[in-house]
Design an enzyme around this catalytic site. Structure first.
Site, mmCIF file in Angstrom:
data_model
loop_
_atom_site.group_PDB
_atom_site.id
_atom_site.type_symbol
_atom_site.label_atom_id
_atom_site.label_comp_id
_atom_site.label_asym_id
_atom_site.label_seq_id
_atom_site.Cartn_x
_atom_site.Cartn_y
_atom_site.Cartn_z
ATOM 1 N N TRP A 185 45.049 31.681 51.539
ATOM 2 C CA TRP A 185 46.140 30.723 51.311
ATOM 3 C C TRP A 185 47.143 30.739 52.458
ATOM 4 O O TRP A 185 47.728 29.703 52.793
ATOM 5 C CB TRP A 185 46.841 30.985 49.985
ATOM 6 N N ASP A 204 55.491 32.133 49.988
ATOM 7 C CA ASP A 204 54.626 31.518 48.986
ATOM 8 C C ASP A 204 54.365 32.580 47.918
ATOM 9 O O ASP A 204 53.646 33.545 48.164
ATOM 10 C CB ASP A 204 53.312 31.068 49.646
ATOM 11 N N LYS A 233 49.903 29.678 37.758
ATOM 12 C CA LYS A 233 49.435 31.066 37.654
ATOM 13 C C LYS A 233 50.349 31.871 36.730
ATOM 14 O O LYS A 233 49.939 32.250 35.658
ATOM 15 C CB LYS A 233 49.309 31.682 39.034
HETATM 16 C C1 LIG Z 1 46.817 28.841 44.057
HETATM 17 C C2 LIG Z 1 47.574 29.107 45.305
HETATM 18 C C3 LIG Z 1 47.956 28.079 46.176
HETATM 19 C C4 LIG Z 1 47.560 26.638 45.952
HETATM 20 O O1 LIG Z 1 48.254 26.122 44.917
HETATM 21 P P1 LIG Z 1 48.147 24.564 44.484
HETATM 22 O O2 LIG Z 1 49.259 24.481 43.501
HETATM 23 O O3 LIG Z 1 46.784 24.399 43.886
HETATM 24 O O4 LIG Z 1 48.333 23.736 45.669
HETATM 25 C C5 LIG Z 1 48.728 28.411 47.273
HETATM 26 N N1 LIG Z 1 49.095 29.663 47.526
HETATM 27 C C6 LIG Z 1 48.732 30.688 46.717
HETATM 28 C C7 LIG Z 1 49.163 32.075 47.037
HETATM 29 C C8 LIG Z 1 47.964 30.437 45.592
HETATM 30 O O5 LIG Z 1 47.595 31.450 44.785
#
Ligand SMILES: *Cc1c(COP(=O)(O)O)cnc(C)c1O
Length: 364
Positions: A102, A174, A198
């Site tokens: 990611w 993030d 999540k």
């Molecule tokens: C799941 C995830 C993403 C992507 O998220 P979306 O909402 O599907 O765009 C980005 N960064 C991390 C760390 C993730 O776990």
């Protein structure tokens, strides 16, 4: 009705009490005679929910008023581009620490808007990452507008257990897969973002938090729906927000608060990770953790069995036992147990028992 033990990586499980409340309020929310999906986002009922959700988030995070909570859409993936679009441009630079798939995704978008440098990159080739860099291994670019990192690497099962010292640069993180899983000093950050699906609720809303001083540096002349300043000025209601997702987010935040907030959640998550990693480490090498031990994630526990055939059998036998979504990410193979906040200690205890029984029934 039977609920499974759900180790989904995202979208992930949601606390049962939240789902039950949403069910009970589906036909008549808050005395409106409609569901929350069927009322105006400009009406007073929805407005109160919307603003309360922002305040609840700030309260749980321990953030002062100069932090703006924004509800953006397009997932964390859209933050990959919105962030550089708002801060970079011709001749501008930014630091991105690369620790997983990611983080690489964030870099790919940022490169469209500026020169991207890397204080560290733990990629070992072929998409494999197993480690989080140490503070002493980070080398920063003095010209960087900000430093970006990924607190938990959802795919690789690694997680930062410290907040990097970035020598006064704006720090952006993030936190999609470990937000609100334990206490953290959120005031160290100029910006954080997390797709809700999540640890916070359903997909459709992304929580993006920006401190006023950093927001002031964002560009002004941007497409309306991609401008952080517009999101702040319009309280994330320039257009129709994802009302239902924000409603579930609200219920999850209330559930967190009722259960003791991040302090209590951190204790539960610590217990869960201890149970699982000790099951792995005491299996005489039958279960092998993938991440470097000092970089292990509390949220995504990745491991392998002696053969890919046994990995596959583990997934199908677990499913038959009511333990689902245990398959590792395609580039990693093996097993991934995602233990977000809605997974209970009891779920994990049942799973540890399953792991021990599976090992006995299927010797290497
Ligand atoms: C799941 C995830 C993403 C992507 O998220 P979306 O909402 O599907 O765009 C980005 N960064 C991390 C760390 C993730 O776990």
């Amino acid at each position: 009705m039977k609920r499974v033990i759900n180790f989904a990586a995202g979208p992930a499980g949601i606390p049962v009490e939240v789902l039950e409340q949403a069910r009970d309020e589906m036909l008549d929310w808050n005395g409106t005679g409609c569901s929350v999906m069927e009322v105006s986002h400009r009406g007073k009922e929805y407005d109160a929910l919307h603003m309360e959700t922002m305040d609840l988030f700030r309260e749980l995070a321990g953030l002062p008023k100069d932090y703006n909570v924004l509800f953006t859409t397009g997932g964390a993936s859209t933050q990959f581009l919105m962030l550089p679009m708002n801060y970079l441009g011709e001749g501008k630079e930014a630091d991105y620490i690369v620790t997983g798939n990611w983080a690489q995704g964030a870099v790919k978008e940022a490169k469209r808007y500026g020169t991207i440098t890397h204080p560290a990159d733990t990629h070992m080739g072929n998409g494999v990452f197993v480690a989080i860099p140490k503070q002493a291994e980070l080398t920063f670019n003095p010209r960087a507008e900000y430093v970006h990192y990924t607190s938990n690497n959802t795919v690789e099962g690694t997680e930062w257990n410290y907040i990097p010292d970035v020598h006064g640069k704006p720090l952006v993180c993030d936190m999609s897969s470990d937000i609100f899983s334990r206490p953290l000093d959120f005031t160290k950050f100029s910006m954080i973002y997390a797709g809700a699906q999540k640890n916070l609720g359903p997909s459709g809303v992304t929580v993006t938090v920006i401190r006023d001083d950093f927001l002031a540096k964002a560009h002004d002349d941007l497409p309306t729906m991609l401008s952080y300043k517009v999101f702040k000025e319009k309280f994330s209601m320039h257009n129709t927000p994802p009302c239902f997702s924000i409603y579930i987010l609200n219920l999850v935040l209330r559930w967190l608060k009722k259960n003791g907030g991040l302090e209590a959640m951190g204790k539960v998550n610590d217990r869960k990770q201890q149970l699982l990693y000790s099951a792995i480490d005491s299996s005489s090498g039958y279960y092998r953790g993938i991440a470097q031990v000092d970089s292990r994630s509390w949220m995504n526990i990745d491991f392998k069995l002696p053969t890919p055939e046994l990995d596959a059998k583990f997934v199908s036998d677990a499913k038959a036992a009511g333990i689902v979504q245990t398959k590792g990410y395609r580039t990693m193979g093996g097993i991934r147990l995602s233990c977000y906040n809605a997974v209970s200690v009891k779920d994990v205890e049942t799973t540890v028992q399953f792991m021990q029984d599976f090992k006995t029934r299927n010797p290497a």
